[in-house]
Design a protein around this motif. Sequence first.
Motif, short mmCIF file in Angstrom:
data_model
loop_
_atom_site.label_atom_id
_atom_site.label_comp_id
_atom_site.label_asym_id
_atom_site.label_seq_id
_atom_site.Cartn_x
_atom_site.Cartn_y
_atom_site.Cartn_z
N LEU A 1 2.99 -4.69 -11.55
CA LEU A 1 2.88 -6.09 -11.18
C LEU A 1 3.91 -6.38 -10.09
CD1 LEU A 1 1.40 -8.71 -11.79
CD2 LEU A 1 3.23 -9.26 -13.42
N TYR A 2 3.41 -6.78 -8.94
CA TYR A 2 4.30 -7.12 -7.83
C TYR A 2 3.82 -8.42 -7.20
CZ TYR A 2 6.87 -7.09 -3.53
OH TYR A 2 7.70 -7.46 -2.49
N SER B 1 8.42 2.57 -9.94
CA SER B 1 7.61 2.57 -11.17
C SER B 1 7.03 3.95 -11.44
CB SER B 1 6.48 1.54 -11.06
OG SER B 1 7.00 0.24 -10.96
N LYS C 1 0.14 0.38 -14.35
CA LYS C 1 -0.16 -0.91 -13.73
C LYS C 1 1.17 -1.52 -13.28
CE LYS C 1 -4.33 -1.57 -16.44
NZ LYS C 1 -4.62 -0.20 -16.32
N ASN D 1 2.80 -11.24 -8.34
CA ASN D 1 1.55 -11.71 -8.97
C ASN D 1 0.32 -10.90 -8.58
OD1 ASN D 1 2.79 -13.77 -10.48
ND2 ASN D 1 2.78 -15.11 -8.69
N GLU D 2 0.52 -9.72 -8.05
CA GLU D 2 -0.57 -8.81 -7.71
C GLU D 2 -0.45 -7.59 -8.62
OE1 GLU D 2 -3.03 -8.93 -5.40
OE2 GLU D 2 -2.44 -10.82 -4.50
N LEU D 3 -1.57 -7.12 -9.12
CA LEU D 3 -1.60 -5.92 -9.94
C LEU D 3 -1.92 -4.73 -9.03
CD1 LEU D 3 -1.33 -4.84 -12.81
CD2 LEU D 3 -3.80 -5.11 -13.03
N GLN E 1 -2.38 -0.64 -8.50
CA GLN E 1 -2.66 0.62 -9.18
C GLN E 1 -2.76 1.70 -8.12
OE1 GLN E 1 -5.99 -1.06 -11.84
NE2 GLN E 1 -5.10 0.62 -13.02
#
Length: 168
Positions: free
Chosen positions: A143-144, A91, A141, A146-148, A150
């Motif tokens: 998303l992995y 990402s 941000k 269901n966890e955000l 940063q």
Amino acid sequence: FDKGGNFIGLLGVTRDISEKKKAREKLHQLAITDMLTGIFNRAHFYELANLEIQRARRYNRDLSVILFDIDGFKQINDTYGHFAGDEVLRSLTQLCKQLLRENDIFARFGGDEFVVLLPETSHLESLAVASRLQQGVENLKILYDNELLQVTVSLGTSSLSEARSENL
């Protein structure tokens, strides 16, 4: 030609080497890119950087470099697993590619370290690029599972133009 020297025909042999060429190109790509992120690897970066340094010196042009790494990357791997760390790397790479110019040389230097070579870029301009990268990453941000997630990065810059002015 016959015994009298008259043309009687032509014999030709052809081979389709397109698959060989594709395989050779694929091997070349594998040799110069980082498998996870798809950007240049360290070895190829060194090759390109040497060429750019020579060009900058020959034509007295600006050249800058940014080196950065992901803050707390080990903690991401330890907390969420290596697949999460891989997603962060991918990402971040995609974001940086969007923020950099096409002629900038972007490479994975190792683990969570990246390097950007900025041809025709003064030290002041490199600071602006570094700031843009830092802000972009801070707003990223990921998303992995269901966890955000940063992340932040720590960056350093150096410029060939700086070195020239210091040596005057």
